[in-house]
Design a protein around this motif. Structure first.
Motif, PDB file in Angstrom:
ATOM      1  N   CYS A 199      39.993  28.794 -16.089  1.00 47.73           N
ATOM      2  CA  CYS A 199      40.798  29.472 -15.077  1.00 47.73           C
ATOM      3  C   CYS A 199      42.160  28.791 -14.902  1.00 47.73           C
ATOM      4  O   CYS A 199      43.196  29.455 -14.723  1.00 47.73           O
ATOM      5  CB  CYS A 199      40.051  29.516 -13.748  1.00 47.73           C
ATOM      6  SG  CYS A 199      38.633  30.639 -13.740  1.00 47.73           S
ATOM      7  N   LEU A 231      38.196  29.989  -9.168  1.00 49.58           N
ATOM      8  CA  LEU A 231      39.334  30.881  -8.885  1.00 49.58           C
ATOM      9  C   LEU A 231      40.213  30.299  -7.783  1.00 49.58           C
ATOM     10  O   LEU A 231      41.454  30.388  -7.848  1.00 49.58           O
ATOM     11  CB  LEU A 231      38.815  32.262  -8.480  1.00 49.58           C
ATOM     12  CG  LEU A 231      38.090  33.071  -9.578  1.00 49.58           C
ATOM     13  CD1 LEU A 231      37.501  34.348  -8.992  1.00 49.58           C
ATOM     14  CD2 LEU A 231      39.054  33.383 -10.719  1.00 49.58           C
ATOM     15  N   LEU A 256      43.857  31.795  -9.888  1.00 47.32           N
ATOM     16  CA  LEU A 256      43.811  32.899 -10.834  1.00 47.32           C
ATOM     17  C   LEU A 256      43.258  34.140 -10.148  1.00 47.32           C
ATOM     18  O   LEU A 256      42.306  34.083  -9.374  1.00 47.32           O
ATOM     19  CB  LEU A 256      42.919  32.520 -12.029  1.00 47.32           C
ATOM     20  CG  LEU A 256      42.830  33.540 -13.158  1.00 47.32           C
ATOM     21  CD1 LEU A 256      44.176  33.665 -13.877  1.00 47.32           C
ATOM     22  CD2 LEU A 256      41.724  33.164 -14.144  1.00 47.32           C
ATOM     23  N   LEU A 284      39.558  37.141 -15.052  1.00 50.98           N
ATOM     24  CA  LEU A 284      38.404  36.359 -15.496  1.00 50.98           C
ATOM     25  C   LEU A 284      37.316  37.311 -15.967  1.00 50.98           C
ATOM     26  O   LEU A 284      36.923  38.233 -15.262  1.00 50.98           O
ATOM     27  CB  LEU A 284      37.860  35.504 -14.340  1.00 50.98           C
ATOM     28  CG  LEU A 284      36.587  34.705 -14.645  1.00 50.98           C
ATOM     29  CD1 LEU A 284      36.816  33.701 -15.773  1.00 50.98           C
ATOM     30  CD2 LEU A 284      36.093  33.978 -13.386  1.00 50.98           C
TER      31      LEU A 284
END
Length: 835
Positions: free
Chosen positions: A656, A693, A698, A703
């Motif tokens: 990430c 995350l 992100l 993802l």
């Protein structure tokens, strides 16, 4: 002799074993009481039952009555001795004690022995009660013939009374009315006064304690009654006095009327009988202990002939007093053992005075039960053995408790199979037997495949039911001489004793696999099982317990590595593989801390545009000695040793973070991360994804989590909930390696997936030419059709040639990855890496 049979393996084994019945202190107490009864030097002790039959006769009785115990026990007392002039009075006295349960007042009796000799006996009869009912009458008698002669001489002395009064060694007190008017020197000494003036003018009641103890009954003193007792001449009493120095003594008091110097007086002859009273008390206590003891007691003479048993003996053995009295100890001639067996016990006791141990007792009904026997020699004042005492205690309940405790300690609480402790002992015995018989021993190490999933999916109560059922099935696959053991968890081990070779072991393993494979029904669930079995044969694969077990475990691990649901025999190559696995596991535990893991990224290319739309994060281990290791070389070990969740969290966070950096650089690209089944089982996957995350910043839609078919096919509520939650967060979900498992449309419809990945094995089957006629390759259009029906994007992995890419493009595949994709990528500087 009918009755009890006793036996022991080691009759001379003593000293190192603690008594299992009465404790050591209790045995000593019983010994002292019984010895007191037997060896009382001045008191004859005997007992009779309700029919007047003699049941006990101590050594002193032989001196007093002229009869040994063998001649007296079992015969009526009235046939042994005559109570002259008072036979009816004697019978009435005994009957009163039987009826009232109270001790008869002591008194003198004139008796004639069988040899014609006459004696005066001072006798006390007391009852021995059980539950308030008189069981026996014990009598303590002292020969007072000499005393009676002295008293008669004193009475007949007449004019010489004053001279006898002064010189008598007995204490004599002259009483007028209630007052003491004179006393001789012996009386002054008895009352421990400085001179007679301290007593003159007082009464004997002035020296009596408030409470008189008579036998076992205490009565409050009544001065008037006592006064009459002392002045009604020709009476004999036992009285307790409190002396001038506050000490207490017991005295025998003989009150007699006499005329002295033309005065009517009474004189009291007092003899200190404190020692005798103490002895009588001890003997009475001994008699009660003997009769009330819960342990069976047998007393023999020096020739091992029984002279007394208590009621507990009859209760224990079923042998009555009549059957055993005067005979040998029951069992000595029973036929169960040679006479030398028992003689060893007697010989040991004769030297060491004591033997004890566990023996077998057989009642008349041939019922066997264990007893603890303690045999003790009783020695007289000359240190010669006069008697033997045996105490027997039924230890059936204790033995059962011991056996139950031992059983629980040696068996698994859930399956009731032998546990590891008992298993190891039996394996040692099997190896010893195999060496002696020149046979072989088989050890089967069993592990249920994917058993943890049963506990996680259906609950531990269902898992326990499955283990119980497996235990029953395993036991049904082996012989009676074999052993099935549960080692813990879902691991079982089987010992095949005295087998001919590997064929027999293979036959049993096949039977086990077939038995375990039958569906198990529990709690409305039908569960299918399989088992992986490792087999080691002794002595070929090991001469000792530890080596055989280790090698069977190695073989079992090899069976699991080869796909499970199989059995495998041990060999050296397996051992080397396991050693390497253990080494990898140890090194894995330090890899994260030493920052030895790295990620490489494999691009995913859109077939229509040729642009890189995503990258797949691939884990690598830069091993300090082995170099770069690919996932198949260590992921399996990481999953088995519980490190996969920790490593998976690291991969999520690193991937990430890298994707966020690319986005910041103007290259927004989706990052795909492969998830392990262990991450779903852990139950904290959603938190791990959200944390990755959050730390990276992100966006969730960048993802892509790739899930294997095996996870999808589990179909349990926890897995479904986890996948649904992740999709709700906006994360993309791809089913990885599609086609290698057993997915069904009904299962796939239940999950909110976004992409389907065709396994490389299908792409590899696309030939360089004539792709249309290739059957495996023709499955690809079917897979794409399935994905379209589920509204999923399709990506193919393992694309290495233009021909393969063209085939996928013609059949509507959306994306691809592989060596060819890495070469074609131009958006990012991706180096081609093998997956």
């Amino acid at each position: 002799m009918k009755g009890t049979i006793v036996s022991a393996d080691k009759p001379a084994d003593t000293g190192s074993v603690e008594p299992e019945g009465p404790g050591r202190e209790a045995l000593d107490v019983l010994y002292r009481f019984v010895a007191a009864l037997e060896l009382a030097p001045t008191v004859a002790v005997h007992s009779t039952d309700r029919n007047g039959i003699v049941r006990y006769w101590n050594h002193t009785c032989a001196e007093v009555f002229g009869l040994f115990s063998a001649d007296a026990v079992g015969r009526p007392l009235t046939s042994l001795v005559s109570h002259l002039d008072r036979e009816d009075d004697f019978r009435n006295t005994l009957e009163t004690v039987w009826k009232t349960g109270r001790t008869a007042p002591p008194r003198d009796w004139r008796i004639r022995r069988q040899d014609g000799a006459e004696r005066w006996l001072y006798s006390t009869y007391f009852p021995v009660l059980r539950d308030g009912v008189t069981q026996q009458l014990f009598c303590m008698e002292v020969d007072v013939s000499k005393r009676r002669v002295d008293e008669a001489a004193l009475i007949e002395a007449g004019t010489n009374f004053r001279q006898l009064f002064e010189r008598s060694t007995d204490a004599i007190v002259l009483i007028k009315g209630n007052d003491i008017v004179d006393l001789n020197p012996a009386a002054v000494a008895l009352f421990r006064c400085a001179d007679k003036q301290e007593l003159v003018g007082k009464t004997l009641l002035d020296f009596s304690p408030e409470v008189q103890a008579t036998g076992e009954t205490s009565i409050v003193a009544d001065a008037a009654v006592k006064a009459r007792a002392f002045i009604d001449g020709n009476h004999r009493y036992e009285w307790e006095f409190c002396l001038a120095d506050r000490t207490h003594i017991w005295s025998e008091v003989l009150l007699t009327s006499v005329t002295l110097d033309h005065e009517f007086l009474s004189y009291a002859v007092l003899r200190d009988i404190s020692p005798r009273k103490a002895a009588e008390h001890a003997l009475a206590m001994a008699a009660r202990v003997f009769e009330h003891s819960r342990d069976a007691i047998v007393i023999t003479d020096r020739h091992y002939l029984v002279i007394a048993v208590n009621q507990a003996f009859t209760d224990l053995t079923g042998v009555t007093v009549v059957d055993v009295m005067g005979g040998e100890v029951p069992g000595l001639r029973s036929g169960m053992h040679e006479p030398t067996f028992y003689q060893q016990i007697w010989d040991y006791v004769a030297v060491h005075d004591h033997w004890e141990g566990e023996v077998c007792c057989v009642q008349r009904g041939d019922e066997e039960f264990p007893v603890w026997v303690a045999v003790t020699a009783i020695r007289d004042s000359a240190e010669q053995v006069s008697n033997y005492m045996a105490i027997m205690t039924d230890i059936t309940a204790r033995k059962r408790a011991e056996e139950q405790t031992r059983y629980l300690a040696e068996h698994d609480f859930l399956t009731d199979l032998p546990n590891r402790m008992l298993f190891l002992d039996r394996l040692r015995q099997a190896l010893v037997s195999a060496r002696r018989q020149h046979t072989k021993v088989g050890v089967l190490f069993l592990d249920l495949d994917r058993f943890k999933g049963i506990n996680d999916s259906f609950g531990h109560h269902v898992g326990d039911a499955v283990l119980k059922e497996v235990a029953i099935r395993l036991s049904g696959c082996v012989r009676g001489v074999d052993t099935v053991s549960r080692q813990g968890g879902d691991e079982f081990v089987v010992i095949l004793a005295d087998i001919g070779g590997v064929d027999q072991a293979a036959h049993v393993a096949t039977s086990v696999m077939h038995a375990v494979a039958q569906p198990v029904r529990s709690d409305s669930h039908t569960i299918s099982l399989s088992v992986s079995i490792g087999i080691a044969i002794g002595p070929d694969d090991g001469l000792d317990v530890d080596t055989l077990l280790k090698n069977a475990d190695v073989a079992m691990y090899h069976a699991k590595q080869n796909g499970r649901n199989a059995f495998s025999f041990f060999n050296a190559d397996m051992n080397a593989h396991v050693i390497e696995r253990v080494q990898i596991e140890n090194e894995l535990r330090h890899a994260l801390a030493n920052q030895e893991f790295v990620l490489e990224y494999l691009p995913e290319i859109n077939i229509a545009s040729g642009r890189t739309i995503a990258v797949e994060a691939l884990l690598r281990w830069r091993h300090p000695q082995r170099g770069l290791l690919l996932p198949h070389q260590f992921i399996g070990v990481a999953e088995e040793c519980g490190l996969m969740v920790q490593i998976g969290d690291w991969v999520l966070q690193q991937a990430c973070a890298r994707a966020r950096a690319w986005r910041d650089e103007g290259c927004p690209v989706v990052v795909a991360v492969n998830l392990s089944g262990a991450q779903f089982i852990d139950g904290d996957l959603v938190h791990s994804v959200e944390e990755a995350l959050r730390l990276s910043g992100l966006a969730p839609e960048l993802l892509d989590l790739q899930i294997t078919e095996s996870v999808i096919m589990r179909g349990d509520e926890a897995t479904m909930a986890t996948i649904a939650t992740l999709r709700a967060r906006g994360v993309q979900l791809t089913i990885d390696d599609f086609g290698t498992g057993y997915s069904s449309l009904s299962f796939l419809r239940r999950y909110p997936l976004t992409k389907l990945k065709i396994d490389r094995s299908f792409v590899e089957d696309i030939p360089q030419s004539d792709a249309v006629t290739n059957a495996p390759a023709n499955l690809i259009p079917a897979i794409i059709a399935v994905a379209r029906s589920l509204k999923l994007r399709v990506i193919a992995e393992g694309v290495e040639t233009a021909e393969q890419l063209l085939f996928l493009q013609q059949h509507g595949c959306d994306d691809y990855q592989g060596y060819y994709a890495s070469m074609a990528s131009s958006d990012l500087d991706f180096k081609p890496r093998p997956r």
